[in-house]
Design an enzyme around this catalytic site. Structure first.
Site, mmCIF file in Angstrom:
data_model
loop_
_atom_site.group_PDB
_atom_site.id
_atom_site.type_symbol
_atom_site.label_atom_id
_atom_site.label_comp_id
_atom_site.label_asym_id
_atom_site.label_seq_id
_atom_site.Cartn_x
_atom_site.Cartn_y
_atom_site.Cartn_z
ATOM 1 N N ALA A 1 0.817 -1.221 0.000
ATOM 2 C CA ALA A 1 0.000 0.000 0.000
ATOM 3 C C ALA A 1 0.855 1.278 0.000
ATOM 4 O O ALA A 1 0.322 2.368 0.151
ATOM 5 C CB ALA A 1 -0.937 -0.017 1.203
ATOM 6 N N VAL B 1 7.018 -9.168 2.376
ATOM 7 C CA VAL B 1 6.201 -10.390 2.198
ATOM 8 C C VAL B 1 7.057 -11.632 1.971
ATOM 9 O O VAL B 1 6.567 -12.756 2.088
ATOM 10 C CB VAL B 1 5.149 -10.261 1.058
ATOM 11 C CG1 VAL B 1 4.118 -9.180 1.354
ATOM 12 C CG2 VAL B 1 5.804 -10.018 -0.298
ATOM 13 N N SER C 1 -2.253 -10.250 -13.427
ATOM 14 C CA SER C 1 -1.840 -9.365 -14.536
ATOM 15 C C SER C 1 -2.270 -9.991 -15.856
ATOM 16 O O SER C 1 -2.489 -11.217 -15.928
ATOM 17 C CB SER C 1 -0.314 -9.227 -14.524
ATOM 18 O OG SER C 1 0.149 -8.582 -15.690
ATOM 19 N N TYR D 1 8.489 -13.088 -14.929
ATOM 20 C CA TYR D 1 7.380 -12.271 -14.406
ATOM 21 C C TYR D 1 6.056 -12.909 -14.836
ATOM 22 O O TYR D 1 5.150 -13.087 -14.015
ATOM 23 C CB TYR D 1 7.484 -10.819 -14.895
ATOM 24 C CG TYR D 1 6.325 -9.971 -14.410
ATOM 25 C CD1 TYR D 1 6.164 -9.683 -13.053
ATOM 26 C CD2 TYR D 1 5.355 -9.492 -15.294
ATOM 27 C CE1 TYR D 1 5.083 -8.932 -12.592
ATOM 28 C CE2 TYR D 1 4.275 -8.742 -14.844
ATOM 29 C CZ TYR D 1 4.144 -8.462 -13.492
ATOM 30 O OH TYR D 1 3.069 -7.724 -13.032
ATOM 31 N N LYS E 1 2.965 -14.508 -12.553
ATOM 32 C CA LYS E 1 1.569 -14.061 -12.596
ATOM 33 C C LYS E 1 0.637 -15.186 -13.079
ATOM 34 O O LYS E 1 -0.531 -15.225 -12.693
ATOM 35 C CB LYS E 1 1.445 -12.796 -13.454
ATOM 36 C CG LYS E 1 2.078 -11.560 -12.789
ATOM 37 C CD LYS E 1 1.418 -11.238 -11.438
ATOM 38 C CE LYS E 1 1.937 -9.969 -10.795
ATOM 39 N NZ LYS E 1 1.245 -9.617 -9.546
ATOM 40 N N PRO F 1 -4.786 -6.778 -14.529
ATOM 41 C CA PRO F 1 -4.673 -5.515 -15.268
ATOM 42 C C PRO F 1 -3.574 -5.583 -16.322
ATOM 43 O O PRO F 1 -2.585 -6.303 -16.175
ATOM 44 C CB PRO F 1 -4.265 -4.491 -14.190
ATOM 45 C CG PRO F 1 -4.319 -5.204 -12.875
ATOM 46 C CD PRO F 1 -4.202 -6.667 -13.186
ATOM 47 N N THR G 1 2.578 3.440 -12.748
ATOM 48 C CA THR G 1 2.839 3.523 -11.299
ATOM 49 C C THR G 1 4.366 3.509 -11.168
ATOM 50 O O THR G 1 5.059 3.825 -12.127
ATOM 51 C CB THR G 1 2.250 2.278 -10.583
ATOM 52 O OG1 THR G 1 2.900 1.115 -11.142
ATOM 53 C CG2 THR G 1 0.751 2.143 -10.776
HETATM 54 P P1 NDP Z 1 4.384 -0.213 -7.480
HETATM 55 O O1 NDP Z 1 5.835 -0.475 -7.660
HETATM 56 O O2 NDP Z 1 3.912 1.196 -7.619
HETATM 57 O O3 NDP Z 1 3.897 -0.787 -6.065
HETATM 58 C C1 NDP Z 1 4.297 -2.063 -5.625
HETATM 59 C C2 NDP Z 1 3.941 -2.229 -4.170
HETATM 60 O O4 NDP Z 1 4.331 -3.550 -3.775
HETATM 61 C C3 NDP Z 1 4.652 -1.244 -3.268
HETATM 62 O O5 NDP Z 1 3.760 -0.757 -2.302
HETATM 63 C C4 NDP Z 1 5.733 -2.082 -2.611
HETATM 64 O O6 NDP Z 1 5.957 -1.628 -1.265
HETATM 65 C C5 NDP Z 1 5.073 -3.462 -2.570
HETATM 66 N N1 NDP Z 1 6.085 -4.514 -2.508
HETATM 67 C C6 NDP Z 1 6.972 -4.880 -3.479
HETATM 68 N N2 NDP Z 1 7.783 -5.834 -3.012
HETATM 69 C C7 NDP Z 1 7.421 -6.071 -1.713
HETATM 70 C C8 NDP Z 1 7.891 -6.932 -0.698
HETATM 71 N N3 NDP Z 1 8.920 -7.762 -0.897
HETATM 72 N N4 NDP Z 1 7.285 -6.904 0.510
HETATM 73 C C9 NDP Z 1 6.248 -6.078 0.736
HETATM 74 N N5 NDP Z 1 5.758 -5.242 -0.186
HETATM 75 C C10 NDP Z 1 6.338 -5.233 -1.393
HETATM 76 O O7 NDP Z 1 3.656 -1.145 -8.554
HETATM 77 P P2 NDP Z 1 2.093 -1.368 -8.885
HETATM 78 O O8 NDP Z 1 1.223 -0.636 -7.965
HETATM 79 O O9 NDP Z 1 1.934 -1.150 -10.331
HETATM 80 O O10 NDP Z 1 2.003 -2.943 -8.649
HETATM 81 C C11 NDP Z 1 1.097 -3.540 -7.736
HETATM 82 C C12 NDP Z 1 0.770 -4.942 -8.219
HETATM 83 O O11 NDP Z 1 0.120 -4.865 -9.474
HETATM 84 C C13 NDP Z 1 1.980 -5.850 -8.435
HETATM 85 O O12 NDP Z 1 1.643 -7.146 -8.011
HETATM 86 C C14 NDP Z 1 2.170 -5.822 -9.959
HETATM 87 O O13 NDP Z 1 2.808 -6.980 -10.425
HETATM 88 C C15 NDP Z 1 0.737 -5.743 -10.405
HETATM 89 N N6 NDP Z 1 0.489 -5.228 -11.738
HETATM 90 C C16 NDP Z 1 0.973 -4.006 -12.141
HETATM 91 C C17 NDP Z 1 0.674 -3.529 -13.413
HETATM 92 C C18 NDP Z 1 1.204 -2.218 -13.907
HETATM 93 O O14 NDP Z 1 1.254 -2.040 -15.146
HETATM 94 N N7 NDP Z 1 1.542 -1.266 -13.051
HETATM 95 C C19 NDP Z 1 -0.193 -4.282 -14.311
HETATM 96 C C20 NDP Z 1 -0.626 -5.562 -13.790
HETATM 97 C C21 NDP Z 1 -0.313 -5.990 -12.551
HETATM 98 P P3 NDP Z 1 7.386 -1.446 -0.576
HETATM 99 O O15 NDP Z 1 8.382 -1.197 -1.665
HETATM 100 O O16 NDP Z 1 7.199 -0.316 0.374
HETATM 101 O O17 NDP Z 1 7.585 -2.753 0.119
HETATM 102 C C1 8X3 Z 2 2.327 -5.587 -15.491
HETATM 103 C C2 8X3 Z 2 1.918 -5.239 -16.875
HETATM 104 O O1 8X3 Z 2 2.431 -5.459 -19.328
HETATM 105 O O2 8X3 Z 2 4.336 -5.199 -17.851
HETATM 106 O O3 8X3 Z 2 1.782 -6.749 -15.018
HETATM 107 O O4 8X3 Z 2 3.154 -7.271 -17.925
HETATM 108 S S1 8X3 Z 2 3.029 -5.828 -18.031
#
Ligand code: NDP
Ligand code: 8X3
Length: 251
Positions: free
Chosen positions: A9, A60, A139, A152, A156, A182, A187
């Site tokens: 978050a 995590v 994803s 990756y 997923k 998604p 982001t």
């Molecule tokens: P961000 O990098 O903006 O956010 C990722 C979040 O995951 C951060 O809050 C980070 O918190 C947390 N995180 C990463 N690694 C860890 C860890 N080891 N322990 C705890 N928390 C962790 O990316 P998004 O918001 O885009 O991604 C969120 C999810 O959506 C992911 O699972 C990503 O694969 C998925 N996704 C993203 C897409 C995109 O295009 N953006 C599309 C499809 C899926 P912190 O670093 O503080 O730990």
């Molecule tokens: C994140 C989106 O297109 O990089 O899941 O796989 S993409």
């Protein structure tokens, strides 16, 4: 008013999801590794929406840390209604023959094993409550594989399979499981994928309009507003420019 636990978050989808649920009057448990960001989000949410926020700082990937943090949740927070497994990342974008094993391990440990640890820790609370909703952020990369996406995409695809499996196993307990897949959204995701190279990250969104974190948050929220007897099992969402994992129309 419900209690929602959101992993990841501190940024992107997770932060937008936390703000959306708080805006709708829910109590939120926000987690991530960056404690400062958790603290400032808590302050922002409590002052803006007047709802309670609990912060849990853990990685995590750290099995003991995950279980300790979740078991130590204060009693009044233990009635968790919704778990949103969102924490995750892509690390690197290379052909399989050029991939970095550390990147692979990071993705598998976070996206697959981390999601399982958090789920294993939270599911007993949901079973005890005889209700609940788990939302796994997968994803489009979990639907089709694309060039250089190898590990990756594999991680997923695993999330996709875990969502299907959870739905079957948890049916008898009245727990909903929604898999959200998604496509590209802007982001910090690409900054992380390209190891901090902001220029490369920006290029990933050239020539088309990607989705925003708020788009994802609104859809996630929607899936939680259906009647008790309805569950969205699997939902793929992309911007209008994107057809699937490997075809995006760029101008
Ligand atoms: P961000 O990098 O903006 O956010 C990722 C979040 O995951 C951060 O809050 C980070 O918190 C947390 N995180 C990463 N690694 C860890 C860890 N080891 N322990 C705890 N928390 C962790 O990316 P998004 O918001 O885009 O991604 C969120 C999810 O959506 C992911 O699972 C990503 O694969 C998925 N996704 C993203 C897409 C995109 O295009 N953006 C599309 C499809 C899926 P912190 O670093 O503080 O730990
Ligand atoms: C994140 C989106 O297109 O990089 O899941 O796989 S993409």
């Amino acid at each position: 008013m419900k209690t929602i636990l959101i992993t990841g978050a501190t940024s992107g989808f997770g932060k937008a999801i936390a703000l959306k649920f708080a805006k709708e009057g829910n109590k939120i448990i926000i987690t991530g590794r960056r404690e400062e960001r958790l603290k400032s989000l808590k302050l922002e949410v409590e002052s803006t929406f007047n709802v309670k926020v609990l912060t849990l700082c853990f990685d995590v990937r750290n099995k003991e840390g995950v279980f300790k943090s979740i078991y130590d949740i204060p009693e009044e927070w233990k009635k968790i209604d919704i778990l949103i497994n969102n924490a995750g990342l892509a690390s690197g974008l290379d052909k399989i023959q050029d991939g970095d094993i550390e990147d692979w391990e990071k993705m598998i440990d976070t996206n697959v094993k981390g999601l399982l640890y958090v789920s294993k820790a939270v599911i007993p609370f949901l079973i005890k409550n005889k209700s609940g909703h788990i939302i796994n952020i997968a994803s489009t990369a979990g639907k089709e594989v694309y060039e250089k996406g190898n590990v990756y995409c594999a991680s997923k695809h695993a999330v996709d399979a875990i969502s299907k499996a959870m739905r079957i196993d948890l049916l008898e307990h009245g727990i909903k499981v929604t898999n959200i897949a998604p496509g590209a959204a802007e982001t910090e995701f690409s900054i992380v994928r390209f190891h901090g190279d902001e220029k490369k990250a920006k290029n990933a969104y050239n020539g088309y309009q990607p989705m925003s974190a708020d788009d994802i948050a609104n859809v996630v929220y929607y899936t939680t507003t259906l009647p008790e007897n309805l569950c969205i099992n699997d939902l793929v969402l992309t911007s209008l420019a994107q057809a699937n994992s490997f075809y995006t129309y760029k101008k």
